[in-house]
Design a protein around this motif. Structure first.
Motif, mmCIF file in Angstrom:
data_model
loop_
_atom_site.group_PDB
_atom_site.id
_atom_site.type_symbol
_atom_site.label_atom_id
_atom_site.label_comp_id
_atom_site.label_asym_id
_atom_site.label_seq_id
_atom_site.Cartn_x
_atom_site.Cartn_y
_atom_site.Cartn_z
ATOM 1 N N ALA A 151 -38.261 8.051 -29.893
ATOM 2 C CA ALA A 151 -38.145 6.629 -30.232
ATOM 3 C C ALA A 151 -38.831 6.386 -31.568
ATOM 4 C CB ALA A 151 -38.774 5.766 -29.149
ATOM 5 N N THR A 152 -38.136 5.686 -32.455
ATOM 6 C CA THR A 152 -38.680 5.328 -33.763
ATOM 7 C C THR A 152 -38.553 3.820 -33.946
ATOM 8 O OG1 THR A 152 -38.009 7.459 -34.678
ATOM 9 C CG2 THR A 152 -38.498 5.712 -36.248
ATOM 10 N N VAL A 153 -39.636 3.202 -34.332
ATOM 11 C CA VAL A 153 -39.640 1.760 -34.622
ATOM 12 C C VAL A 153 -40.011 1.597 -36.078
ATOM 13 C CG1 VAL A 153 -40.705 -0.456 -34.108
ATOM 14 C CG2 VAL A 153 -40.241 1.153 -32.260
ATOM 15 N N ARG A 154 -39.131 0.924 -36.833
ATOM 16 C CA ARG A 154 -39.362 0.660 -38.262
ATOM 17 C C ARG A 154 -39.158 -0.817 -38.553
ATOM 18 N NH1 ARG A 154 -36.249 5.279 -41.759
ATOM 19 N NH2 ARG A 154 -37.049 7.047 -40.608
ATOM 20 N N PHE A 155 -40.057 -1.360 -39.341
ATOM 21 C CA PHE A 155 -39.895 -2.721 -39.848
ATOM 22 C C PHE A 155 -40.774 -2.887 -41.076
ATOM 23 C CE2 PHE A 155 -43.215 -2.898 -36.671
ATOM 24 C CZ PHE A 155 -44.175 -3.726 -37.201
ATOM 25 N N ALA A 156 -40.574 -3.975 -41.784
ATOM 26 C CA ALA A 156 -41.318 -4.230 -43.020
ATOM 27 C C ALA A 156 -42.290 -5.384 -42.801
ATOM 28 C CB ALA A 156 -40.361 -4.559 -44.157
ATOM 29 N N VAL A 157 -43.476 -5.229 -43.350
ATOM 30 C CA VAL A 157 -44.509 -6.260 -43.273
ATOM 31 C C VAL A 157 -44.551 -6.985 -44.609
ATOM 32 C CG1 VAL A 157 -46.961 -6.716 -42.941
ATOM 33 C CG2 VAL A 157 -45.848 -4.879 -41.673
ATOM 34 N N ARG A 158 -44.313 -8.279 -44.578
ATOM 35 C CA ARG A 158 -44.354 -9.077 -45.798
ATOM 36 C C ARG A 158 -45.801 -9.308 -46.216
ATOM 37 N NH1 ARG A 158 -41.790 -11.658 -49.503
ATOM 38 N NH2 ARG A 158 -42.170 -13.800 -50.048
ATOM 39 N N LEU A 159 -46.065 -9.140 -47.501
ATOM 40 C CA LEU A 159 -47.411 -9.377 -48.026
ATOM 41 C C LEU A 159 -47.707 -10.870 -47.997
ATOM 42 C CD1 LEU A 159 -47.468 -7.004 -51.113
ATOM 43 C CD2 LEU A 159 -48.431 -6.611 -48.860
ATOM 44 N N PRO A 160 -48.847 -11.271 -47.454
ATOM 45 C CA PRO A 160 -49.155 -12.699 -47.385
ATOM 46 C C PRO A 160 -49.504 -13.282 -48.752
ATOM 47 C CG PRO A 160 -50.943 -11.398 -46.461
ATOM 48 C CD PRO A 160 -49.845 -10.446 -46.802
ATOM 49 N N PHE A 161 -49.035 -14.482 -48.987
ATOM 50 C CA PHE A 161 -49.358 -15.277 -50.175
ATOM 51 C C PHE A 161 -48.867 -14.680 -51.487
ATOM 52 C CE2 PHE A 161 -53.056 -15.825 -47.224
ATOM 53 C CZ PHE A 161 -52.626 -17.021 -46.687
ATOM 54 N N VAL A 162 -47.885 -13.777 -51.446
ATOM 55 C CA VAL A 162 -47.335 -13.220 -52.689
ATOM 56 C C VAL A 162 -46.022 -13.952 -52.971
ATOM 57 C CG1 VAL A 162 -46.450 -11.177 -53.856
ATOM 58 C CG2 VAL A 162 -48.392 -10.980 -52.310
ATOM 59 N N PRO A 163 -45.932 -14.661 -54.085
ATOM 60 C CA PRO A 163 -44.707 -15.391 -54.394
ATOM 61 C C PRO A 163 -43.555 -14.443 -54.747
ATOM 62 C CG PRO A 163 -46.290 -15.620 -56.178
ATOM 63 C CD PRO A 163 -46.975 -14.869 -55.085
ATOM 64 N N ASP A 190 -36.688 -8.252 -35.621
ATOM 65 C CA ASP A 190 -35.633 -8.048 -34.627
ATOM 66 C C ASP A 190 -35.860 -6.709 -33.925
ATOM 67 O OD1 ASP A 190 -33.289 -8.251 -33.145
ATOM 68 O OD2 ASP A 190 -32.090 -7.317 -34.724
ATOM 69 N N PRO A 191 -36.148 -6.720 -32.615
ATOM 70 C CA PRO A 191 -36.466 -5.469 -31.935
ATOM 71 C C PRO A 191 -35.279 -4.519 -31.826
ATOM 72 C CG PRO A 191 -36.470 -7.295 -30.379
ATOM 73 C CD PRO A 191 -36.290 -7.875 -31.732
ATOM 74 N N ALA A 192 -34.084 -5.048 -31.694
ATOM 75 C CA ALA A 192 -32.907 -4.181 -31.540
ATOM 76 C C ALA A 192 -32.607 -3.411 -32.824
ATOM 77 C CB ALA A 192 -31.699 -5.008 -31.120
ATOM 78 N N SER A 193 -32.765 -4.057 -33.974
ATOM 79 C CA SER A 193 -32.457 -3.373 -35.229
ATOM 80 C C SER A 193 -33.599 -2.478 -35.703
ATOM 81 C CB SER A 193 -32.104 -4.388 -36.321
ATOM 82 O OG SER A 193 -33.224 -5.191 -36.612
ATOM 83 N N SER A 194 -34.803 -2.704 -35.203
ATOM 84 C CA SER A 194 -35.936 -1.879 -35.637
ATOM 85 C C SER A 194 -36.116 -0.632 -34.781
ATOM 86 C CB SER A 194 -37.219 -2.706 -35.634
ATOM 87 O OG SER A 194 -37.538 -3.103 -34.320
ATOM 88 N N ARG A 236 -34.050 -1.920 -21.608
ATOM 89 C CA ARG A 236 -35.486 -1.883 -21.328
ATOM 90 C C ARG A 236 -36.290 -1.476 -22.567
ATOM 91 N NH1 ARG A 236 -36.124 1.031 -15.435
ATOM 92 N NH2 ARG A 236 -35.161 -0.643 -14.204
ATOM 93 N N ALA A 237 -35.756 -0.556 -23.337
ATOM 94 C CA ALA A 237 -36.445 -0.114 -24.552
ATOM 95 C C ALA A 237 -36.546 -1.252 -25.566
ATOM 96 C CB ALA A 237 -35.729 1.083 -25.159
ATOM 97 N N VAL A 238 -35.465 -2.000 -25.741
ATOM 98 C CA VAL A 238 -35.488 -3.142 -26.671
ATOM 99 C C VAL A 238 -36.472 -4.199 -26.182
ATOM 100 C CG1 VAL A 238 -34.112 -5.045 -27.605
ATOM 101 C CG2 VAL A 238 -33.183 -2.730 -27.598
ATOM 102 N N ALA A 239 -36.503 -4.434 -24.876
ATOM 103 C CA ALA A 239 -37.449 -5.415 -24.325
ATOM 104 C C ALA A 239 -38.895 -4.948 -24.530
ATOM 105 C CB ALA A 239 -37.168 -5.631 -22.845
ATOM 106 N N ALA A 240 -39.137 -3.655 -24.389
ATOM 107 C CA ALA A 240 -40.486 -3.126 -24.602
ATOM 108 C C ALA A 240 -40.910 -3.269 -26.061
ATOM 109 C CB ALA A 240 -40.545 -1.657 -24.179
ATOM 110 N N VAL A 241 -39.977 -3.039 -26.975
ATOM 111 C CA VAL A 241 -40.281 -3.198 -28.403
ATOM 112 C C VAL A 241 -40.577 -4.662 -28.715
ATOM 113 C CG1 VAL A 241 -39.318 -3.054 -30.735
ATOM 114 C CG2 VAL A 241 -39.028 -1.151 -29.156
ATOM 115 N N ALA A 242 -39.759 -5.558 -28.176
ATOM 116 C CA ALA A 242 -39.978 -6.988 -28.418
ATOM 117 C C ALA A 242 -41.346 -7.425 -27.911
ATOM 118 C CB ALA A 242 -38.873 -7.798 -27.743
#
Length: 152
Positions: free
Chosen positions: A113-125, A90-94, A72-78
């Motif tokens: 509960a801790t949720v971590r993930f990385a946000v990719r910068l838009p338009f940066v090659p 990926d909600p399970a790994s974050s 349920r926690a993974v589904a809530a994160v997703a």
């Protein structure tokens, strides 16, 4: 003709306004627009991480077993990440869940509960990765209490 100055046209600077406008647009407006886009994306990511952590903790503490709670926690994160446009995370790994007591879900205990993930910068090659980071890490934390009168 003007007196004493000779033949001078009133339109010698015709077209300069367009060049000046383009220069100001390129030098000022485009970086400001990029900054607004980036800050909006980071705000959405922060909101998604905080919301996902809170909902994951609540979903976990309301479950009857640890396995059901984890699912349920993974589904809530997703759901929280998808709501803010982060379908590629990926909600399970974050998600990371920690219990204050062993076994988990003891009445009166807490679940962090801790949720971590990385946000990719838009338009940066990718070739500028040695100079500019390509991702910004985002983290959301929440603590959910297990009902003290659970199972009674």
């Amino acid at each position: 003709m003007r007196r004493g100055t000779g033949p001078v046209s009133d339109h010698d600077d015709a077209g300069n306004a367009i060049v000046e406008f383009l220069a100001v647009t390129v030098l000022l407006l485009i970086p400001v627009l990029y900054l607004v886009l980036l800050l909006g994306r980071l705000q959405a990511a922060t909101f998604a991480a905080d919301g996902a952590a809170g909902e994951a903790g609540r979903a976990y503490t309301e479950a009857s077993t640890i396995d059901v709670g984890s699912a349920r926690a993974v589904a809530a994160v997703a759901l929280a990440l998808r709501d803010q446009g982060f379908e590629d995370v990926d909600p399970a790994s974050s998600l990371k869940l920690e219990c204050s007591s062993v076994p988990c879900l003891q009445p009166g205990s807490d679940v962090a509960a801790t949720v971590r993930f990385a946000v990719r910068l838009p338009f940066v090659p990718s070739f500028v990765s040695s100079v500019v980071p390509l991702e910004i890490p985002v983290r959301g934390d929440a603590v959910a209490p297990v009902d003290q009168f659970r199972g009674r």
